[in-house]
Enzyme design. Structure first.
Site, PDB file in Angstrom:
ATOM      1  N   ARG A  97     -11.341 -29.040 -35.248  1.00 18.69           N
ATOM      2  CA  ARG A  97     -11.965 -28.712 -33.972  1.00 18.69           C
ATOM      3  C   ARG A  97     -10.927 -27.939 -33.154  1.00 18.69           C
ATOM      4  O   ARG A  97      -9.719 -28.114 -33.333  1.00 18.69           O
ATOM      5  CB  ARG A  97     -12.369 -29.978 -33.211  1.00 18.69           C
ATOM      6  CG  ARG A  97     -13.352 -30.882 -33.944  1.00 18.69           C
ATOM      7  CD  ARG A  97     -13.626 -32.130 -33.115  1.00 18.69           C
ATOM      8  NE  ARG A  97     -14.600 -33.013 -33.754  1.00 18.69           N
ATOM      9  CZ  ARG A  97     -14.291 -34.042 -34.533  1.00 18.69           C
ATOM     10  NH1 ARG A  97     -13.015 -34.325 -34.768  1.00 18.69           N
ATOM     11  NH2 ARG A  97     -15.222 -34.794 -35.071  1.00 18.69           N
ATOM     12  N   LYS A 120     -11.688 -37.025 -32.037  1.00 21.88           N
ATOM     13  CA  LYS A 120     -12.464 -37.616 -30.954  1.00 21.88           C
ATOM     14  C   LYS A 120     -12.162 -39.101 -30.832  1.00 21.88           C
ATOM     15  O   LYS A 120     -12.012 -39.797 -31.834  1.00 21.88           O
ATOM     16  CB  LYS A 120     -13.968 -37.412 -31.203  1.00 21.88           C
ATOM     17  CG  LYS A 120     -14.436 -35.969 -31.045  1.00 21.88           C
ATOM     18  CD  LYS A 120     -15.936 -35.877 -31.189  1.00 21.88           C
ATOM     19  CE  LYS A 120     -16.430 -34.464 -30.902  1.00 21.88           C
ATOM     20  NZ  LYS A 120     -17.902 -34.355 -31.023  1.00 21.88           N
ATOM     21  N   HIS A 167     -15.430 -23.100 -33.690  1.00 23.43           N
ATOM     22  CA  HIS A 167     -16.183 -24.066 -34.489  1.00 23.43           C
ATOM     23  C   HIS A 167     -16.805 -23.419 -35.725  1.00 23.43           C
ATOM     24  O   HIS A 167     -17.092 -24.103 -36.709  1.00 23.43           O
ATOM     25  CB  HIS A 167     -17.276 -24.710 -33.628  1.00 23.43           C
ATOM     26  CG  HIS A 167     -17.328 -26.201 -33.787  1.00 23.43           C
ATOM     27  ND1 HIS A 167     -16.298 -27.040 -33.423  1.00 23.43           N
ATOM     28  CD2 HIS A 167     -18.292 -27.013 -34.284  1.00 23.43           C
ATOM     29  CE1 HIS A 167     -16.626 -28.294 -33.684  1.00 23.43           C
ATOM     30  NE2 HIS A 167     -17.826 -28.303 -34.200  1.00 23.43           N
ATOM     31  N   ARG A 176     -14.781 -24.067 -38.648  1.00 20.43           N
ATOM     32  CA  ARG A 176     -14.969 -25.446 -39.130  1.00 20.43           C
ATOM     33  C   ARG A 176     -16.228 -25.551 -39.990  1.00 20.43           C
ATOM     34  O   ARG A 176     -16.221 -26.164 -41.051  1.00 20.43           O
ATOM     35  CB  ARG A 176     -15.041 -26.375 -37.913  1.00 20.43           C
ATOM     36  CG  ARG A 176     -15.199 -27.860 -38.215  1.00 20.43           C
ATOM     37  CD  ARG A 176     -14.984 -28.627 -36.910  1.00 20.43           C
ATOM     38  NE  ARG A 176     -15.518 -29.967 -36.911  1.00 20.43           N
ATOM     39  CZ  ARG A 176     -14.864 -31.042 -37.324  1.00 20.43           C
ATOM     40  NH1 ARG A 176     -13.655 -30.914 -37.831  1.00 20.43           N
ATOM     41  NH2 ARG A 176     -15.411 -32.240 -37.254  1.00 20.43           N
ATOM     42  N   HIS A 230     -15.825 -37.202 -39.438  1.00 18.09           N
ATOM     43  CA  HIS A 230     -17.137 -37.663 -38.976  1.00 18.09           C
ATOM     44  C   HIS A 230     -17.317 -39.141 -39.301  1.00 18.09           C
ATOM     45  O   HIS A 230     -17.005 -39.584 -40.407  1.00 18.09           O
ATOM     46  CB  HIS A 230     -18.262 -36.886 -39.666  1.00 18.09           C
ATOM     47  CG  HIS A 230     -18.351 -35.462 -39.221  1.00 18.09           C
ATOM     48  ND1 HIS A 230     -18.917 -34.479 -39.998  1.00 18.09           N
ATOM     49  CD2 HIS A 230     -17.940 -34.854 -38.081  1.00 18.09           C
ATOM     50  CE1 HIS A 230     -18.856 -33.324 -39.347  1.00 18.09           C
ATOM     51  NE2 HIS A 230     -18.267 -33.540 -38.187  1.00 18.09           N
ATOM     52  N   TYR A 261     -23.521 -30.218 -40.255  1.00 16.51           N
ATOM     53  CA  TYR A 261     -22.510 -29.174 -40.203  1.00 16.51           C
ATOM     54  C   TYR A 261     -22.564 -28.272 -41.424  1.00 16.51           C
ATOM     55  O   TYR A 261     -22.202 -27.114 -41.378  1.00 16.51           O
ATOM     56  CB  TYR A 261     -21.114 -29.802 -40.114  1.00 16.51           C
ATOM     57  CG  TYR A 261     -20.675 -30.126 -38.715  1.00 16.51           C
ATOM     58  CD1 TYR A 261     -19.707 -29.380 -38.081  1.00 16.51           C
ATOM     59  CD2 TYR A 261     -21.236 -31.193 -38.021  1.00 16.51           C
ATOM     60  CE1 TYR A 261     -19.297 -29.674 -36.786  1.00 16.51           C
ATOM     61  CE2 TYR A 261     -20.835 -31.504 -36.742  1.00 16.51           C
ATOM     62  CZ  TYR A 261     -19.864 -30.744 -36.130  1.00 16.51           C
ATOM     63  OH  TYR A 261     -19.468 -31.038 -34.855  1.00 16.51           O
TER      64      TYR A 261
END
Length: 298
Positions: free
Chosen positions: A148, A172, A244, A247, A270, A279
């Site tokens: 990210r 995250k 992104h 990614r 994830h 994704y």
């Protein structure tokens, strides 16, 4: 207590109890602030403890005229989280969002770049400029590790474990993972680190930050967006891309070359395999190849 006090307490809960990042907390708070602005503009005097489902429905209807279903769904999710927190802390006994339906948005397949397009973007980097080696190393890292943009700009020198072939990524919610890093990406990082970065006047507090701006401070996410958009313009790439996109392309190219979803999930960081499936862009040609290669009655 006023709305602002409840929101501040909620932000502390998200940061301390749930361990969410500053950016995520800001996004959650934005939805509540928008609701507060609606109440103020319409002279509706209610607190977070007394606001009704009908009032929130009015707010959502007014916002639906301005935003798309995806943004509306995100906003409803954010408000549900806030009122669930109030119930958790015994401020309310009911959730006024409980019967409010989220609009169906469907799954939007992400844009991806071909290997040739990625090569062209990186080749367009001006290596004669002071920032050229840095920009090439950043793009190689975005694509080579599937990061990210927030993970890229916060990457530390102490996170590099090149002898072991990994980099430590803080994602995250401050969750950490180790991601493999290829020799080519390592090469360009080392060129930048040993030839360019050492000549910068590094600001205090950024001594361990890998990628720095010309003033010796951490780069902003907006700067990475600008660099990529400028390169896309240079090569006449008629696609709407962002950091992104690298990614998405990382995940897609791994899958197309035989990697399994579980491995990609771990590298992307994830929690759910379902997120990884969103994704990863699967085109019909690749699906046909899968059937022809692996089905017993091909």
């Amino acid at each position: 207590m006023s709305w602002s006090t409840y929101v501040k307490n909620y932000q502390s809960y998200l940061r301390i109890e749930r361990g969410l990042s500053k950016n995520t907390i800001t996004n959650y708070s934005f939805d509540i602030e928008r609701l507060c602005l609606f109440l103020k503009n319409n002279h509706i005097s209610v607190s977070p403890l007394t606001i009704s489902e009908e009032t929130i429905q009015q707010f959502i209807y007014s916002v639906s005229q301005e935003v798309n279903p995806r943004s509306q769904a995100r906003m409803i999710s954010g408000l549900k989280s806030f009122f669930s927190y109030l119930i958790f802390e015994d401020y309310r006994i009911d959730n006024p969002m409980e019967l409010i339906e989220t609009p169906k948005t469907g799954r939007k397949l992400p844009d991806t770049l071909s290997v040739g397009e990625i090569d062209a973007l990186i080749a367009a980097v001006d290596l004669s400029s002071k920032e050229g080696e840095r920009n090439r190393a950043m793009l190689e890292t975005l694509y080579g590790c599937g990061l990210r943009v927030s993970e890229l700009v916060s990457l530390k020198i102490s996170d590099l474990f090149f002898e072991e072939g990994f980099v430590k990524i803080t994602g995250k919610g401050n969750k950490q993972r180790f991601v493999p890093i290829g020799s080519l990406t390592q090469k360009y990082i080392l060129i930048y680190k040993n030839s360019i970065r050492t000549n910068l006047n590094i600001k205090k507090g950024h001594e361990d930050t890998l990628f720095l701006n010309r003033r010796g401070s951490q780069l902003t996410r907006a700067m990475i967006f600008t660099i990529i958009k400028d390169l896309a313009t240079q090569i006449d790439l008629n696609k709407k891309i962002s950091p992104h996109t690298f990614r998405h392309s990382f995940a897609t190219h791994l899958l197309e070359n035989g990697a399994d979803l579980r491995s990609i999930q771990l590298m992307l960081g994830h929690e759910s395999i379902t997120t990884t499936e969103i994704y990863v862009h699967l085109d019909r040609k690749f699906l046909t190849q899968v059937i022809n290669s692996f089905h017993p009655r091909k």
